[in-house]
Scaffold this motif. Structure first.
Motif, short mmCIF file in Angstrom:
data_model
loop_
_atom_site.label_atom_id
_atom_site.label_comp_id
_atom_site.label_asym_id
_atom_site.label_seq_id
_atom_site.Cartn_x
_atom_site.Cartn_y
_atom_site.Cartn_z
N UNK A 1 5.01 24.21 4.25
CA UNK A 1 5.51 23.74 5.42
C UNK A 1 5.02 24.91 6.50
N UNK A 2 4.51 24.11 7.56
CA UNK A 2 3.99 24.62 8.56
C UNK A 2 4.37 24.31 10.17
N UNK A 3 4.28 25.23 11.21
CA UNK A 3 4.72 24.86 12.34
C UNK A 3 3.80 23.79 12.88
N UNK A 4 4.37 22.92 13.58
CA UNK A 4 3.52 21.77 13.80
C UNK A 4 2.56 22.20 15.02
N UNK B 1 12.67 21.69 -3.30
CA UNK B 1 11.52 21.44 -3.98
C UNK B 1 10.58 20.64 -2.85
N UNK B 2 9.39 20.62 -3.50
CA UNK B 2 8.29 20.10 -2.38
C UNK B 2 8.63 18.62 -2.22
N UNK B 3 8.61 18.31 -1.01
CA UNK B 3 9.11 17.01 -0.68
C UNK B 3 8.70 16.51 0.88
N UNK C 1 4.81 18.93 6.85
CA UNK C 1 4.50 19.31 5.27
C UNK C 1 3.19 18.89 4.98
N UNK C 2 2.50 19.68 4.41
CA UNK C 2 1.29 19.55 3.97
C UNK C 2 1.07 19.68 2.41
N UNK C 3 0.89 18.77 1.40
CA UNK C 3 0.93 18.74 0.17
C UNK C 3 -0.01 18.03 -0.62
N UNK D 1 0.21 14.60 4.74
CA UNK D 1 0.61 15.43 6.08
C UNK D 1 1.66 14.59 6.69
N UNK D 2 2.89 15.03 6.61
CA UNK D 2 4.07 14.40 7.00
C UNK D 2 4.82 15.00 8.03
#
Length: 405
Positions: A187-190, A48-50, A227-229, A219-220
């Protein structure tokens, strides 16, 4: 056939746990460690998005090894509609960040080590035998579409199958009345250090109406990834467009996207978690996601533990009324926090003008100290009545517009 043929004895479990997220895995481990026969049934590919934030109390209470912590955030940054940025450092502590794919699998493996049987499949329905006992029907992963479901008997059932729970829909009154925030993240590569508005030890929370008209965006950091949500209740609001806009303003457009996920997040605990017979809910299925913050991992695991203890009491005594203790104990411990956060979300997230004042409040040292203490320990801080009084009057002043933003 949908149920065992005459003369064929289905497997029987003390408890079937539907859902292998943090809540279900915690419940399964607890019951298995007590010597109960447990089936942990989890859907394939369920993530799940988290944001992946876990507080120190979770790490302590549930024995989470440091190897699962992919990043440690030592501050949060709140961004207002005016673009004002308020930093909230964590004095003497940190927020642990986990990758849900690795974290959830580790929890499932730990439950299996404790003695739970793990199976991958999709819950289909609950049926009743002539004596009223429950049959859980599920479809194994990879089975042909026309293959009949497999049936197992369950003395008790824990529905930990997430928001819009199928177990809840079939067994617990009021499940159809639950309301949700819809969340989406990428989810992206930092990025490399210094190449974007991003810090590997900072959680950014954006309170801007263009990114979310009624919740927030985030942005975590997750170590090598981030994680960008965004979340919103507003129908028709494009979550993907909002995340694209957030990536652009933060300089993260060119970062490689690893995966994307979306799901509903419940807004408040359900009024009832059990069917008065043999089913009890836990985690998102029970609605235990904190209002305003959207935090759910700690509350899911705590809810899973309490559900397991309620099931254990029911199995030991034969009294189904013990199932009600899961919700009663949870609300006694956390109900006030949920109430305060619900009021906060109702008042402060309604417009950019109020969001601006809310971020201003976050710049206050009293609020920062009590906020972090409450977050770290998962309880309201009672030891500083003078600070609470100051916060109350500041809060009312901002709400009524008597203090500058």
């Amino acid at each position: 056939m949908s149920r065992p043929e005459p003369g064929i004895v289905a497997e029987t479990f003390d408890c079937v746990v539907v859902g292998g997220g943090p809540s279900g895995s915690t419940a399964a481990r607890h019951l298995a460690s007590q010597g109960r026969t447990v089936l942990l049934l989890d859907r394939q590919g369920r993530i799940k998005p988290c944001g992946g934030a876990i507080p120190p109390r979770l790490i302590r209470d549930f024995d989470i090894p440091d190897s699962l912590i992919c990043a440690k955030a030592n501050e949060a940054r709140m961004i207002a509609p005016s673009d004002r940025r308020v930093h909230m450092p964590i004095e003497g502590g940190y927020v642990g960040m986990v990758n849900r794919e690795a974290f959830d699998e580790w929890l499932r493996a730990r439950a299996e080590t404790a003695g739970a049987q793990r199976r991958t499949g999709t819950f289909d329905r609950i049926e009743r035998e002539a004596d009223g006992s429950a049959l859980i029907l599920y479809r194994p992963a990879g089975a042909p579409k026309d293959a009949p479901p497999i049936a197992v008997r369950a003395r008790t059932i824990i529905g930990a199958d997430g928001a819009r729970s199928n177990v809840a829909a079939q067994a617990v009154k009021g499940a159809d009345k639950q309301r949700y925030v819809f969340a989406y993240h990428e989810i992206i590569k930092a990025p490399a250090a210094g190449t974007a508005d991003f810090e590997a030890s900072r959680c950014d929370v954006w309170y801007q109406g263009n990114l979310s008209p009624d919740f927030y965006a985030w942005i975590f950091p997750h170590g090598d990834t981030a994680s960008i949500g965004v979340g919103s209740m507003q129908k028709g609001f494009s979550l993907r467009t909002a995340v694209t806009a957030l990536r652009k303003v933060a300089g993260l457009t060119e970062c490689e996207t690893v995966r994307t996920e979306g799901a509903p997040i419940p807004l408040k605990p359900m009024k009832r978690w059990d069917n008065g017979r043999d089913v009890v809910l836990a985690g998102d299925a029970a609605g235990v996601v904190a209002p305003a913050s959207g935090e759910g991992i700690y509350y899911a695991m705590e809810g899973g533990r309490l559900a397991a203890e309620a099931v254990e009491a029911t199995l030991a005594t034969g009294k189904a009324g013990a199932l009600t203790q899961a919700r009663k104990r949870f609300m006694k411990a956390h109900g006030k926090v949920f109430m305060v956060l619900g009021i906060m979300q109702h008042f402060w997230y309604r417009s950019d003008k109020r969001r601006e004042r809310f971020v201003s409040l976050c710049d206050d040292p009293d609020i920062q100290e009590l906020t972090w203490q409450a977050y770290m320990n998962k309880e309201l801080v009672k030891a500083k009545p003078a600070a609470h009084a100051r916060i109350f009057f500041k809060d009312m002043g901002h709400l009524l517009g008597l203090r500058p933003a």
